[in-house]
Design an enzyme around this catalytic site. Structure first.
Site, mmCIF file in Angstrom:
data_model
loop_
_atom_site.group_PDB
_atom_site.id
_atom_site.type_symbol
_atom_site.label_atom_id
_atom_site.label_comp_id
_atom_site.label_asym_id
_atom_site.label_seq_id
_atom_site.Cartn_x
_atom_site.Cartn_y
_atom_site.Cartn_z
ATOM 1 N N PHE A 131 -16.820 20.522 61.196
ATOM 2 C CA PHE A 131 -16.378 19.272 62.453
ATOM 3 C C PHE A 131 -17.296 18.046 61.831
ATOM 4 O O PHE A 131 -18.482 18.685 61.043
ATOM 5 C CB PHE A 131 -17.606 19.416 63.665
ATOM 6 C CG PHE A 131 -18.041 18.224 64.697
ATOM 7 C CD1 PHE A 131 -16.283 18.036 65.392
ATOM 8 C CD2 PHE A 131 -18.246 17.362 64.928
ATOM 9 C CE1 PHE A 131 -16.351 17.267 66.408
ATOM 10 C CE2 PHE A 131 -18.681 16.122 65.452
ATOM 11 C CZ PHE A 131 -17.367 16.152 65.711
ATOM 12 N N ASP A 168 -22.834 17.734 54.453
ATOM 13 C CA ASP A 168 -23.626 17.415 56.021
ATOM 14 C C ASP A 168 -24.453 18.251 57.223
ATOM 15 O O ASP A 168 -23.664 19.362 57.262
ATOM 16 C CB ASP A 168 -21.592 17.729 56.784
ATOM 17 C CG ASP A 168 -22.064 16.592 58.672
ATOM 18 O OD1 ASP A 168 -22.594 16.114 59.166
ATOM 19 O OD2 ASP A 168 -20.842 16.607 58.368
ATOM 20 N N LYS A 175 -27.444 12.644 63.816
ATOM 21 C CA LYS A 175 -28.281 12.936 64.894
ATOM 22 C C LYS A 175 -30.101 12.515 65.027
ATOM 23 O O LYS A 175 -30.420 11.627 65.591
ATOM 24 C CB LYS A 175 -28.006 14.660 65.501
ATOM 25 C CG LYS A 175 -26.623 14.101 65.680
ATOM 26 C CD LYS A 175 -25.876 15.641 65.595
ATOM 27 C CE LYS A 175 -24.356 15.972 67.022
ATOM 28 N NZ LYS A 175 -23.107 16.429 65.823
HETATM 29 C C1 LIG Z 1 -22.292 15.271 65.470
HETATM 30 C C2 LIG Z 1 -22.299 15.604 64.053
HETATM 31 C C3 LIG Z 1 -21.362 14.878 63.434
HETATM 32 C C4 LIG Z 1 -20.775 13.242 63.606
HETATM 33 O O1 LIG Z 1 -22.298 12.291 64.223
HETATM 34 P P1 LIG Z 1 -21.296 10.869 65.347
HETATM 35 O O2 LIG Z 1 -23.132 10.803 65.552
HETATM 36 O O3 LIG Z 1 -20.971 11.460 66.641
HETATM 37 O O4 LIG Z 1 -20.587 10.542 64.346
HETATM 38 C C5 LIG Z 1 -21.629 15.115 62.283
HETATM 39 N N1 LIG Z 1 -21.191 15.839 60.905
HETATM 40 C C6 LIG Z 1 -21.487 16.460 61.681
HETATM 41 C C7 LIG Z 1 -22.183 17.799 61.113
HETATM 42 C C8 LIG Z 1 -22.243 16.848 63.631
HETATM 43 O O5 LIG Z 1 -22.790 17.518 63.980
#
Ligand SMILES: *Cc1c(COP(=O)(O)O)cnc(C)c1O
Length: 395
Positions: A137, A222, A251
């Site tokens: 994700f 990420d 986050k």
């Molecule tokens: C939540 C998340 C995102 C996206 O972050 P947003 O602030 O919602 O745009 C990207 N990568 C990972 C691994 C996430 O958990």
């Protein structure tokens, strides 16, 4: 706990019609959220792994107040102190050398994808394909949706951005086989969060690092969900001894204030002036929030607390597992998950809410726990009691 028959005023004006419980969250304090009727909830959702310091933490509130009284915004066309200080500190913590500060995880990942494509364009003869994981994700902008490994999202908004190749998470041979002249990068989460907390092995991450080195590809980690203390270390890749070329954070970084970061090694800052930016980038208020969060993690040894509370939760879940048929207990620190014996995740979320406990179910069989990094031993014990009662009530 229901507000009765009248729909919540204004609720029809929110786009998309997502299902939400019939309650309005009004305030928070530490590990607790309170709805408009005064009901208290032990918050093990933590704003989706965001509220690192819990709710209304005095250090975060004070930092926001002080910064708001000085300077909320001045445009990224000028330097500002909190963003300068944050950039320096993030480099120090991660071993990186350049930082872009945005507002969301998706924005940080867009930055990473742009850098990867520039790398391919300038150094690999126009290569632009990025290898990613199935079920990974990366966000909800068009590019990060295309990068996300959800089959259901393919073509959802017409033609997808191309150049994203999704491979089985953990299958190094599949990544190796997929590398071609058109490949510029590998991008993944070191622990898949939305997929239900699926950790990569050390061998897989080191294998990808080696693969990228051999082929001149960028390794993008990420860590929007896993970074900044969530698992008990500053980054998962750091704790595994893997140095990515690009690292994204979000986050928990601002403890609830929207701020994210894309970091890279000096040689991969391939942007020319004007290539990358945004009205709210390098935002003073967001940066001040992040500095407060990092300061608290450091000065209160929250990484130590995350590890201790994580072990405590792990023990509690093992104890409950046999009794309630919980399986695949996994995760580390305060990013944990388990499987239910049946696809009852949403039903358990509702049951637990009635018991005054907030849980998250990212998949029908999966329950994910993301309490604040500040959660206490007593609050974890309270969680244990409420979870046991909820599971019992499920029958
Ligand atoms: C939540 C998340 C995102 C996206 O972050 P947003 O602030 O919602 O745009 C990207 N990568 C990972 C691994 C996430 O958990």
């Amino acid at each position: 706990m229901q507000t009765g028959n009248a729909p919540i005023e204004g609720s029809q004006c929110w786009m998309g019609g997502a299902a939400r419980p019939e309650l309005v969250m009004e305030r928070g304090e530490g590990c607790r959220l309170f709805d408009a009727e005064g009901n208290a909830y032990l918050d093990f959702v933590g704003g989706w792994a965001v509220n690192a310091l819990g709710h209304a933490h005095p250090a975060l509130t004070a930092a926001l107040k002080a910064q708001a009284e000085r300077l909320v915004h001045c445009s990224p066309g000028f330097w500002n102190r909190p963003a300068l200080e944050l950039a320096r500190l993030l480099c120090e913590l991660t071993g990186m050398e350049r930082v872009f500060l945005g507002c969301t995880g998706a924005e940080a990942n867009e930055c990473a994808i742009k850098l990867a494509r520039l790398h391919g364009k300038l150094r690999l003869g126009g290569a632009h394909r990025i290898l990613l994981s199935r079920e990974g994700f990366h966000g909800r902008t068009l590019a990060t949706m295309a990068a996300t490994g959800k089959e259901a999202w393919r073509g959802l908004f017409g033609p997808d951005l191309t150049g994203f190749v999704h491979l089985p998470y953990g299958d190094l041979a599949a990544f190796e086989a997929a590398v071609g002249p058109g490949t510029c990068a590998v991008m993944l989460e070191p622990i898949q969060g939305e997929a239900g907390v699926v950790p990569a092995t050390r061998e897989f991450l080191h294998g990808l690092r080696g693969l990228c080195d051999r082929h001149g590809l960028l390794l993008i980690a990420d860590e929007v969900q896993t970074g900044l203390g969530r698992t008990g270390s500053w980054t998962v890749t750091g704790s595994m001894g893997v140095r990515p070329d690009i690292l994204t954070l979000g986050k928990g970084l601002g403890g609830g204030v929207p701020v994210s970061a894309c970091l890279c090694r000096r040689e991969h800052d391939l942007f020319s002036p004007g290539d990358q930016g945004g009205t709210f980038t390098y935002h003073p208020l967001g940066a001040a929030a992040a500095l407060a969060v990092l300061g608290e993690i450091h000065s209160r040894d929250l990484l130590g607390n995350v590890r201790a509370r994580g072990e405590q939760i792990g023990q509690i879940l093992s104890d409950l597992a046999a009794r309630f048929g919980l399986r695949n207990l996994r995760g580390s620190g305060l990013l944990r998950a388990f499987d239910l014996p049946a696809p009852d995740g949403q039903a358990l979320v509702v049951q637990a809410r009635d018991e005054g406990l907030l849980l998250n179910s990212p998949r029908p069989c999966v329950i994910r726990l993301m309490p604040p990094l500040t959660v206490s031993g007593a609050e974890v014990e309270e969680f244990a009691g409420r979870l046991a009662r909820s599971l019992e009530a499920m029958g």
